[in-house]
Design a protein around this motif. Structure first.
Motif, PDB file in Angstrom:
ATOM      1  N   PRO A 214      58.929  40.782  14.345  1.00 53.74           N
ATOM      2  CA  PRO A 214      57.795  41.330  15.100  1.00 53.74           C
ATOM      3  C   PRO A 214      56.579  41.542  14.208  1.00 53.74           C
ATOM      4  CG  PRO A 214      59.824  42.494  15.634  1.00 53.74           C
ATOM      5  CD  PRO A 214      60.138  41.598  14.473  1.00 53.74           C
ATOM      6  N   ALA A 215      55.418  41.558  14.824  1.00 52.11           N
ATOM      7  CA  ALA A 215      54.177  41.696  14.058  1.00 52.11           C
ATOM      8  C   ALA A 215      54.002  43.104  13.512  1.00 52.11           C
ATOM      9  CB  ALA A 215      52.983  41.314  14.945  1.00 52.11           C
ATOM     10  N   ASP A 216      54.406  44.117  14.266  1.00 56.56           N
ATOM     11  CA  ASP A 216      54.225  45.497  13.837  1.00 56.56           C
ATOM     12  C   ASP A 216      55.263  45.864  12.776  1.00 56.56           C
ATOM     13  OD1 ASP A 216      52.821  48.140  14.414  1.00 56.56           O
ATOM     14  OD2 ASP A 216      54.935  48.689  14.608  1.00 56.56           O
ATOM     15  N   ASP A 218      56.487  48.896  12.005  1.00 60.41           N
ATOM     16  CA  ASP A 218      57.489  49.824  12.522  1.00 60.41           C
ATOM     17  C   ASP A 218      58.525  49.101  13.375  1.00 60.41           C
ATOM     18  OD1 ASP A 218      56.134  51.846  11.247  1.00 60.41           O
ATOM     19  OD2 ASP A 218      54.973  52.416  13.026  1.00 60.41           O
ATOM     20  N   ASP A 219      58.077  48.148  14.161  1.00 56.81           N
ATOM     21  CA  ASP A 219      59.017  47.378  14.971  1.00 56.81           C
ATOM     22  C   ASP A 219      59.950  46.555  14.093  1.00 56.81           C
ATOM     23  OD1 ASP A 219      57.823  48.443  17.180  1.00 56.81           O
ATOM     24  OD2 ASP A 219      56.614  46.673  17.650  1.00 56.81           O
ATOM     25  N   ARG A 220      59.402  45.983  13.017  1.00 57.80           N
ATOM     26  CA  ARG A 220      60.263  45.220  12.107  1.00 57.80           C
ATOM     27  C   ARG A 220      61.304  46.113  11.460  1.00 57.80           C
ATOM     28  NH1 ARG A 220      55.342  42.865  10.345  1.00 57.80           N
ATOM     29  NH2 ARG A 220      55.429  44.134   8.447  1.00 57.80           N
ATOM     30  N   ALA A 221      60.907  47.312  11.061  1.00 57.34           N
ATOM     31  CA  ALA A 221      61.853  48.224  10.415  1.00 57.34           C
ATOM     32  C   ALA A 221      62.958  48.620  11.380  1.00 57.34           C
ATOM     33  CB  ALA A 221      61.119  49.463   9.914  1.00 57.34           C
ATOM     34  N   LEU A 222      62.610  48.934  12.626  1.00 57.86           N
ATOM     35  CA  LEU A 222      63.629  49.326  13.596  1.00 57.86           C
ATOM     36  C   LEU A 222      64.548  48.167  13.927  1.00 57.86           C
ATOM     37  CD1 LEU A 222      64.893  51.321  15.541  1.00 57.86           C
ATOM     38  CD2 LEU A 222      63.114  50.769  17.208  1.00 57.86           C
ATOM     39  N   LEU A 223      64.009  46.974  14.071  1.00 58.05           N
ATOM     40  CA  LEU A 223      64.847  45.817  14.378  1.00 58.05           C
ATOM     41  C   LEU A 223      65.785  45.496  13.220  1.00 58.05           C
ATOM     42  CD1 LEU A 223      65.492  43.621  16.440  1.00 58.05           C
ATOM     43  CD2 LEU A 223      63.724  42.204  15.392  1.00 58.05           C
ATOM     44  N   ARG A 288      61.399  54.570  21.213  1.00 59.16           N
ATOM     45  CA  ARG A 288      61.109  53.471  20.283  1.00 59.16           C
ATOM     46  C   ARG A 288      61.847  52.199  20.681  1.00 59.16           C
ATOM     47  NH1 ARG A 288      58.375  51.642  18.399  1.00 59.16           N
ATOM     48  NH2 ARG A 288      59.008  51.051  16.286  1.00 59.16           N
ATOM     49  N   LEU A 289      63.070  52.334  21.188  1.00 56.88           N
ATOM     50  CA  LEU A 289      63.777  51.152  21.669  1.00 56.88           C
ATOM     51  C   LEU A 289      63.047  50.532  22.853  1.00 56.88           C
ATOM     52  CD1 LEU A 289      67.505  52.337  21.513  1.00 56.88           C
ATOM     53  CD2 LEU A 289      66.387  50.671  20.026  1.00 56.88           C
ATOM     54  N   THR A 290      62.534  51.378  23.719  1.00 60.63           N
ATOM     55  CA  THR A 290      61.782  50.878  24.869  1.00 60.63           C
ATOM     56  C   THR A 290      60.512  50.168  24.434  1.00 60.63           C
ATOM     57  OG1 THR A 290      62.643  52.679  26.227  1.00 60.63           O
ATOM     58  CG2 THR A 290      60.690  51.555  27.033  1.00 60.63           C
ATOM     59  N   GLU A 291      59.803  50.749  23.483  1.00 55.09           N
ATOM     60  CA  GLU A 291      58.571  50.130  23.000  1.00 55.09           C
ATOM     61  C   GLU A 291      58.861  48.818  22.270  1.00 55.09           C
ATOM     62  OE1 GLU A 291      56.852  53.119  20.591  1.00 55.09           O
ATOM     63  OE2 GLU A 291      56.055  54.306  22.274  1.00 55.09           O
ATOM     64  N   LEU A 292      59.924  48.789  21.491  1.00 53.76           N
ATOM     65  CA  LEU A 292      60.277  47.555  20.788  1.00 53.76           C
ATOM     66  C   LEU A 292      60.662  46.462  21.770  1.00 53.76           C
ATOM     67  CD1 LEU A 292      60.859  45.943  18.239  1.00 53.76           C
ATOM     68  CD2 LEU A 292      63.114  47.021  18.145  1.00 53.76           C
TER      69      LEU A 292
END
Length: 392
Positions: A214-216, A218-223, A288-292
């Motif tokens: 992912p571009a973001d 925070d999204d990359r860290a969570l994934l 955060r899961l929903t946003e990702l």
């Protein structure tokens, strides 16, 4: 002679709930019914159904447990207030709210279980003529959110779309079974999860290299944290904190006991909180899961294409099976035609023979014979003239 009707049994999830309401283990139920723990687990997950004497015993056991639990439940209902208090998990479920938090924020989660009593389900139509329409409504209802969930499970956009497509193709092939299921969306979700998390995908050449993250940041860290979890932990976390299933439903869908599902959930939350301390709160993790899930623009193919591809795939494999069967029949017929019709004994193997007489015939020349031969060869080749008859 008529056969007695089979004893009615509650739904698989209700069987698990009744057993856990009396704090009975799988081993205790298996001992009372006379089967193994794996058989009871299969009955509670809906993968198999008891028959015969075991069904009668199992039905009586569940009926006795349900009868014992009705008295305390009736007493509690009489003393309860007119307005029940909702728990945190019920607020996050689609059964008690028109939209989930994920839908309000653009996450696109699908409803895990349809509320047939309220008429909110895109459930199957009663007439076979409406099967296509019912399938299309179910696809439009569940496919967009399932693609995003599969992406969180795998981290691959192509595999997420393929998993949902294969799950709905399987649902269309087995539509009579899916149509009467109490939770058709859950049926498709389980099939999509199983396909997405299959370990055989790692052998595909297209899966040797990871896809673009992912571009973001925070999204990359969570994934990355999600993909670092074991597959069973990741699935349990997604079902409970993402989709919003209750713990018994999560355990049933992951084919695990409720204590095992609870332990997986706790360990998964600890692993996420260890690397991302801001997500230690379950509500924040759900957000955060929903946003990702909503950050990726994943579009599911049209239902018409899914049904058409599924029918073509079914026709292909059906024709291949027929061709393979014809090939086997032809090879068998050729073998029967060319095979010998009588028994031909195998020649006996050779054996050593003793007392064989010595070979007869001319042998080597002696010295005297050699001298005589040389003498004859040296003599002049002369002899009497040839006699010929004279004509008178």
């Amino acid at each position: 002679m008529t056969q007695s009707p089979a004893s009615p049994l509650p739904a698989p999830k209700e069987r698990r709930r009744l057993r856990e309401s009396k704090s009975l283990t799988l081993a205790q139920v298996a001992a009372k019914v006379g089967v193994t723990c794996e058989t009871v687990r299969a009955w509670e997950s809906g993968r198999s159904t008891p028959r015969g004497h075991k069904r009668e015993t199992y039905a009586k056991l569940l009926a006795s447990v349900e009868a014992e639990g009705q008295a305390p439940a009736a007493k509690a209902a009489a003393t309860a207030t007119a307005t029940p208090v909702r728990s945190r998990r019920s607020v996050g479920r689609w059964d008690s709210a028109p939209l989930d938090r994920g839908q309000e924020r653009g996450g696109g989660w699908v409803r895990p279980a349809a509320n047939a009593a309220a008429g909110e389900s895109p459930g199957p139509a009663a007439s076979p003529k409406d099967a296509t329409e019912a399938f299309d409504r179910l696809y439009a209802y569940a496919a967009p959110g399932l693609v995003r969930q599969a992406y969180l499970l795998t981290g691959r956009r192509t595999l997420a779309k393929e998993s949902v497509e294969r799950a709905f193709q399987l649902a269309w092939q087995r539509w009579p079974e899916v149509a009467v299921d109490r939770d058709p969306a859950g049926w498709v979700r389980a099939a999509a999860y199983e396909y997405a998390m299959s370990p055989w995908h790692r052998l595909r050449p297209s899966h040797r290299h990871p896809e673009a993250p992912p571009a973001d940041a925070d999204d990359r860290a969570l994934l990355d944290v999600l993909l670092s979890l074991p597959s069973s932990y990741r699935r349990t976390l997604l079902l409970y904190d993402g989709v919003g299933l209750d713990l018994p439903e999560t355990a049933a869908e992951t084919e695990a006991t409720t204590p095992a599902a609870a332990q997986r959930l706790l360990h998964a939350r600890e692993a996420v909180a260890e690397q991302l301390p801001a997500l230690a709160v379950p509500d924040q993790l759900h957000l955060r899961l929903t946003e990702l899930a909503g950050a990726e623009k994943l579009q599911a193919p049209k239902s018409t294409l899914v049904r058409t591809d599924g029918e073509r795939r079914t026709q292909f494999w059906t024709r291949s099976a027929i061709a393979f069967t014809v090939l086997i029949i032809g090879a068998t017929a050729l073998t029967l035609h060319t095979a010998p019709t009588r028994y031909e004994p195998v020649p006996a193997p050779g054996a050593m023979i003793s007392d064989v007489p010595r070979r007869t015939g001319p042998g080597p020349l002696t010295r005297a014979d050699t001298k005589l031969r040389d003498k004859l060869h040296k003599e002049a080749k002369s002899g009497p003239s040839r006699l010929a008859p004279e004509v008178d």
